[in-house]
Design a protein around this motif. Sequence first.
Motif, PDB file in Angstrom:
ATOM      1  N   UNK A 272       0.782  -1.226   0.000  1.00  0.00           N
ATOM      2  CA  UNK A 272       0.000   0.000   0.000  1.00  0.00           C
ATOM      3  C   UNK A 272       0.809   1.269   0.000  1.00  0.00           C
ATOM      4  N   UNK A 273       1.963   1.254  -0.672  1.00  0.00           N
ATOM      5  CA  UNK A 273       2.775   2.458  -0.747  1.00  0.00           C
ATOM      6  C   UNK A 273       2.912   2.890  -2.205  1.00  0.00           C
ATOM      7  N   UNK A 274       3.347   4.109  -2.406  1.00  0.00           N
ATOM      8  CA  UNK A 274       3.663   4.596  -3.743  1.00  0.00           C
ATOM      9  C   UNK A 274       5.116   4.265  -4.047  1.00  0.00           C
ATOM     10  N   UNK A 275       5.338   3.416  -5.053  1.00  0.00           N
ATOM     11  CA  UNK A 275       6.700   3.024  -5.420  1.00  0.00           C
ATOM     12  C   UNK A 275       7.258   4.052  -6.397  1.00  0.00           C
ATOM     13  N   UNK A 276       8.364   4.659  -6.015  1.00  0.00           N
ATOM     14  CA  UNK A 276       8.997   5.721  -6.797  1.00  0.00           C
ATOM     15  C   UNK A 276      10.264   5.173  -7.443  1.00  0.00           C
ATOM     16  N   UNK A 277      10.439   5.424  -8.732  1.00  0.00           N
ATOM     17  CA  UNK A 277      11.647   4.979  -9.425  1.00  0.00           C
ATOM     18  C   UNK A 277      12.736   6.041  -9.321  1.00  0.00           C
ATOM     19  N   UNK A 278      13.936   5.617  -8.945  1.00  0.00           N
ATOM     20  CA  UNK A 278      15.075   6.521  -8.898  1.00  0.00           C
ATOM     21  C   UNK A 278      15.542   6.843 -10.317  1.00  0.00           C
ATOM     22  N   UNK A 279      16.380   7.849 -10.445  1.00  0.00           N
ATOM     23  CA  UNK A 279      16.840   8.278 -11.766  1.00  0.00           C
ATOM     24  C   UNK A 279      17.542   7.149 -12.509  1.00  0.00           C
ATOM     25  N   UNK A 280      18.277   6.316 -11.787  1.00  0.00           N
ATOM     26  CA  UNK A 280      18.915   5.135 -12.366  1.00  0.00           C
ATOM     27  C   UNK A 280      18.333   3.903 -11.677  1.00  0.00           C
ATOM     28  N   UNK A 281      17.796   2.993 -12.459  1.00  0.00           N
ATOM     29  CA  UNK A 281      17.199   1.801 -11.869  1.00  0.00           C
ATOM     30  C   UNK A 281      17.337   0.621 -12.818  1.00  0.00           C
ATOM     31  N   UNK A 282      17.047  -0.549 -12.291  1.00  0.00           N
ATOM     32  CA  UNK A 282      17.112  -1.794 -13.060  1.00  0.00           C
ATOM     33  C   UNK A 282      18.502  -1.963 -13.676  1.00  0.00           C
ATOM     34  N   UNK A 283      18.603  -2.130 -15.002  1.00  0.00           N
ATOM     35  CA  UNK A 283      19.892  -2.427 -15.631  1.00  0.00           C
ATOM     36  C   UNK A 283      20.962  -1.381 -15.367  1.00  0.00           C
ATOM     37  N   UNK A 284      20.575  -0.126 -15.230  1.00  0.00           N
ATOM     38  CA  UNK A 284      21.580   0.937 -15.064  1.00  0.00           C
ATOM     39  C   UNK A 284      21.576   1.537 -13.662  1.00  0.00           C
ATOM     40  N   UNK A 285      21.078   0.785 -12.678  1.00  0.00           N
ATOM     41  CA  UNK A 285      21.096   1.270 -11.293  1.00  0.00           C
ATOM     42  C   UNK A 285      22.531   1.525 -10.836  1.00  0.00           C
ATOM     43  N   UNK A 286      22.717   2.559 -10.052  1.00  0.00           N
ATOM     44  CA  UNK A 286      24.044   2.870  -9.530  1.00  0.00           C
ATOM     45  C   UNK A 286      24.413   1.920  -8.403  1.00  0.00           C
ATOM     46  N   UNK A 287      25.650   1.478  -8.413  1.00  0.00           N
ATOM     47  CA  UNK A 287      26.169   0.567  -7.389  1.00  0.00           C
ATOM     48  C   UNK A 287      26.365   1.320  -6.072  1.00  0.00           C
ATOM     49  N   UNK A 288      26.305   0.592  -4.957  1.00  0.00           N
ATOM     50  CA  UNK A 288      26.580   1.208  -3.659  1.00  0.00           C
ATOM     51  C   UNK A 288      28.070   1.474  -3.473  1.00  0.00           C
ATOM     52  N   UNK A 289      28.894   0.985  -4.413  1.00  0.00           N
ATOM     53  CA  UNK A 289      30.314   1.303  -4.383  1.00  0.00           C
ATOM     54  C   UNK A 289      31.206   0.222  -3.810  1.00  0.00           C
ATOM     55  N   UNK A 290      30.605  -0.869  -3.299  1.00  0.00           N
ATOM     56  CA  UNK A 290      31.390  -1.933  -2.675  1.00  0.00           C
ATOM     57  C   UNK A 290      31.136  -3.234  -3.425  1.00  0.00           C
ATOM     58  N   UNK A 291      32.196  -3.880  -3.863  1.00  0.00           N
ATOM     59  CA  UNK A 291      32.074  -5.151  -4.572  1.00  0.00           C
ATOM     60  C   UNK A 291      32.959  -6.178  -3.880  1.00  0.00           C
ATOM     61  N   UNK A 292      32.356  -7.218  -3.320  1.00  0.00           N
ATOM     62  CA  UNK A 292      33.160  -8.207  -2.608  1.00  0.00           C
ATOM     63  C   UNK A 292      33.869  -7.630  -1.409  1.00  0.00           C
ATOM     64  N   UNK A 293      33.263  -6.621  -0.780  1.00  0.00           N
ATOM     65  CA  UNK A 293      33.868  -5.926   0.368  1.00  0.00           C
ATOM     66  C   UNK A 293      35.255  -5.372   0.018  1.00  0.00           C
ATOM     67  N   UNK A 294      35.361  -4.772  -1.165  1.00  0.00           N
ATOM     68  CA  UNK A 294      36.626  -4.192  -1.611  1.00  0.00           C
ATOM     69  C   UNK A 294      36.504  -2.684  -1.764  1.00  0.00           C
TER      70      UNK A 294
END
Length: 372
Positions: A272-294
């Motif tokens: 029951x919420x309004x789902x908002x899409x960020x500017x980059x989502x799905x295939x081109x979503x921005x990474x949180x910046x950490x890969x394999x804790x590196x």
Amino acid sequence: MCPFHEEEKEELLQIARICYQCGECTGACPLRRVSKFNPREMIRELAIGKESNVDQRCLLCDNCYFVCPQGVDIPSLILDLRGNKPVGESLVAHRVLSQITYFMARSERGVPVDFRGEVDDDSDYGYFPGCLGYLDLFMDVGVNFREIGDYSLSLLNLIGVKPRLLSLKCCGHDVLFQGDVALFQQLASHNERTIREQGIKKLIVSCAEGYSTFRRYYNLEGVEVIHIAELLSERLPEFKHTNDLRVAYHDPCAFKRTRFYDAPRKVLKKAGVTVVELAHSRNNALCCGISGMMNCNDQSKALRALRLQEAEDKDVDVLVTTCPKCLLHFNCLKHEHTHEYKFEIMDLVVFLGRRMAGGLYSKQANTQRSHY
């Protein structure tokens, strides 16, 4: 199947040699936004045999994979090359977690699974919580990671599933991405054997990286790997109460290769919420910046700041994700940053569980609480 066979490596290198050098990969790369990292130059060096110069900062986020007109699979290529030359220890952030994985591979004990909920030791379903207990032990960022396991069981019980609790070893995602193939294979071999011996037919996970690792790099023929969002999107009844709460969903990189995008959004709409899409989502979503804790550094923090800014630009009340790592690192930045982010950052099952338990996260409730 586990990667890193020589014939596959040579095949990937041949693919690298057909690169157009068009720069599409560089344009799609999140890391390029905050540094001089250049995937196109990296592939050029590979094509002419300079493997020693491969940049190990690559996030393996898959963004380049989706835009390449020649089908050059840069993330798989980098992963294979790291298997022959693991990343240096100085690049590994939160090394204590990697050390725990090392000791776990050599002991009989698996991850902690003392979560609240009804279980059935004869069930075909098995629930593996991942390494939530260790995140709670070492990561003080204002997040109770244990809640993910507790609410996962509660929600599974609500839709009629009483799973076995599986005390497997770490799935090995991080050590795999760091290039420690031998350690990954030890973990995978133990987990594959345990899952088969216990007769599990449906393996439920609540972690995006666990989902990706079990599906892509394990040999679990006859076992269906399910993310909990799939079951909830199909079986969870729609919540009776609705409000004007605005919720954005952050797509973890681990879901991109399997294009696992719809189920989390579907279950949020059921809440029951309004789902908002960020500017980059799905295939081109921005990474949180950490890969394999590196590479937990200023560049990765800048990437997180960009992502949180996207949520702020959409005036969301809650930013939801399905990856404990993303949850950890977004809250870490929020916890230490001088900028005041007014929205909450939560795991999907915790958001659903709290909302189900007491109608939390109405607009009014959200303004009255600074942290739940």
